[in-house]
Design an enzyme around this catalytic site. Sequence first.
Site, PDB file in Angstrom:
ATOM      1  CD  GLU A  31      -3.019   0.006  -0.256  1.00 36.66           C
ATOM      2  OE1 GLU A  31      -3.109   1.239  -0.374  1.00 36.66           O
ATOM      3  OE2 GLU A  31      -3.497  -0.780  -1.098  1.00 36.66           O
ATOM      4  N   GLY A  32       2.053   1.199   0.573  1.00 36.51           N
ATOM      5  CA  GLY A  32       2.930   2.384   0.555  1.00 36.51           C
ATOM      6  C   GLY A  32       3.246   2.793  -0.881  1.00 36.51           C
ATOM      7  CG  HIS A  33       5.666   0.266  -3.377  1.00 36.33           C
ATOM      8  ND1 HIS A  33       5.723  -0.933  -2.707  1.00 36.33           N
ATOM      9  CD2 HIS A  33       6.953   0.700  -3.451  1.00 36.33           C
ATOM     10  CE1 HIS A  33       6.970  -1.222  -2.411  1.00 36.33           C
ATOM     11  NE2 HIS A  33       7.744  -0.245  -2.829  1.00 36.33           N
ATOM     12  CD  GLN A  57      18.701   0.663  -3.630  1.00 38.34           C
ATOM     13  OE1 GLN A  57      18.547   1.246  -4.692  1.00 38.34           O
ATOM     14  NE2 GLN A  57      17.873   0.848  -2.612  1.00 38.34           N
ATOM     15  CE  LYS A 145       9.639   1.048   4.664  1.00 33.10           C
ATOM     16  NZ  LYS A 145      11.069   0.660   4.644  1.00 33.10           N
ATOM     17  CG  ASP A 146      13.152   3.739   2.843  1.00 38.22           C
ATOM     18  OD1 ASP A 146      13.675   3.010   3.708  1.00 38.22           O
ATOM     19  OD2 ASP A 146      12.351   3.314   2.001  1.00 38.22           O
ATOM     20  CB  SER A 182       9.383  -4.825  -0.395  1.00 38.15           C
ATOM     21  OG  SER A 182       8.788  -3.751  -1.076  1.00 38.15           O
ATOM     22  NE  ARG A 183      15.462  -5.299   2.901  1.00 39.79           N
ATOM     23  CZ  ARG A 183      15.676  -4.176   2.218  1.00 39.79           C
ATOM     24  NH1 ARG A 183      14.831  -3.161   2.342  1.00 39.79           N
ATOM     25  NH2 ARG A 183      16.711  -4.050   1.409  1.00 39.79           N
TER      26      ARG A 183
HETATM   27  O1  PAF Z   1      13.211   3.205  -2.064  1.00 44.76           O
HETATM   28  C1  PAF Z   1      13.467   2.383  -2.982  1.00 44.76           C
HETATM   29  O2  PAF Z   1      12.656   1.518  -3.330  1.00 44.76           O
HETATM   30  C2  PAF Z   1      14.817   2.456  -3.669  1.00 44.76           C
HETATM   31  O3  PAF Z   1      15.816   2.835  -2.786  1.00 44.76           O
HETATM   32  C3  PAF Z   1      14.814   3.371  -4.916  1.00 44.76           C
HETATM   33  C4  PAF Z   1      14.547   4.811  -4.539  1.00 44.76           C
HETATM   34  C5  PAF Z   1      13.761   2.888  -5.903  1.00 44.76           C
HETATM   35  C6  PAF Z   1      16.182   3.302  -5.599  1.00 44.76           C
HETATM   36  O4  PAF Z   1      16.492   2.023  -6.044  1.00 44.76           O
END
Ligand code: PAF
Length: 276
Positions: A31-33, A57, A145-146, A182-183
Amino acid sequence: MRIIRDVAAVRAAVDGAGRVGLVPTMGAFHEGHLSLIRAARESCDLVVVWLFVNPTQFNEASDLANYPRDEERDAALAAECGTDILFAPPVDQVYPAGFATTVSVSGIADVLEGAHRPGHFTGVATVVAKMLNMVGSDVAYFGAKDAQQVAVVRRMVADLDIPVTIDVLPIVREPDGLAMSSRNVRLSADERRRAAALHRGLAAARDAAAAGEQDAGILASIVADELERESITAEYVAVLDPETFEPVASVERPTLIALAARVGPVRLVDNMEVTP
Ligand code: PAF
């Protein structure tokens, strides 16, 4: 909705399309996405969702290997939310042979996640710079969240004069408060139950700050104690200025409490703004 895999095709589709919104993702939608895609749909003429599990990353090979992937499901959800283009490039489109350039943000990217996940923010900043250049969107949507990722991206966009507005949407939470991630699908039933302590701890600190507790050390220990009750040891609990990510000793104004913790094999992050 079109699924596009190469840069030339996405540029042609975006050309002359009006206000373009980009939703950067690594897939495994929750739901966040979907809240980001819906926000883009409401305010843009063309909505592009970036779907790419960015290998640079990940600082742990097992985290990359276990990262959930289901493009078919993601495509169906993206289409339902009004996405026009799902841009899902293969790795060699993003990192072609001979690729040798990285974007590294110093200061803000060196602490917390940057300190615990070496190279993580260079991977994020590089891929975000690439996607912004590839798509040329007017707005890019990120989730709160990030929080440190948002601060790093904002710094990079300002420093490199990238003509894009960064829009940040609130954290979407499960009914027990766990931040959607997602995790989360990798948590066992018991880990999933215990993981709600992350939010309980942050909410307890927020309530203590609202009731007059200003000492950053005490607020951090309120969070850590709540985690310990579920046998979760935090990697960090930090009380910070939300823009600079400098630690603060006392909560005098809106302040961020950010944490990272492993619940079983899964590393989770969360944060909450607290006000005195
Ligand atoms: O937040 C994420 O899903 C990722 O860090 C991003 C911004 C898509 C970069 O790969």
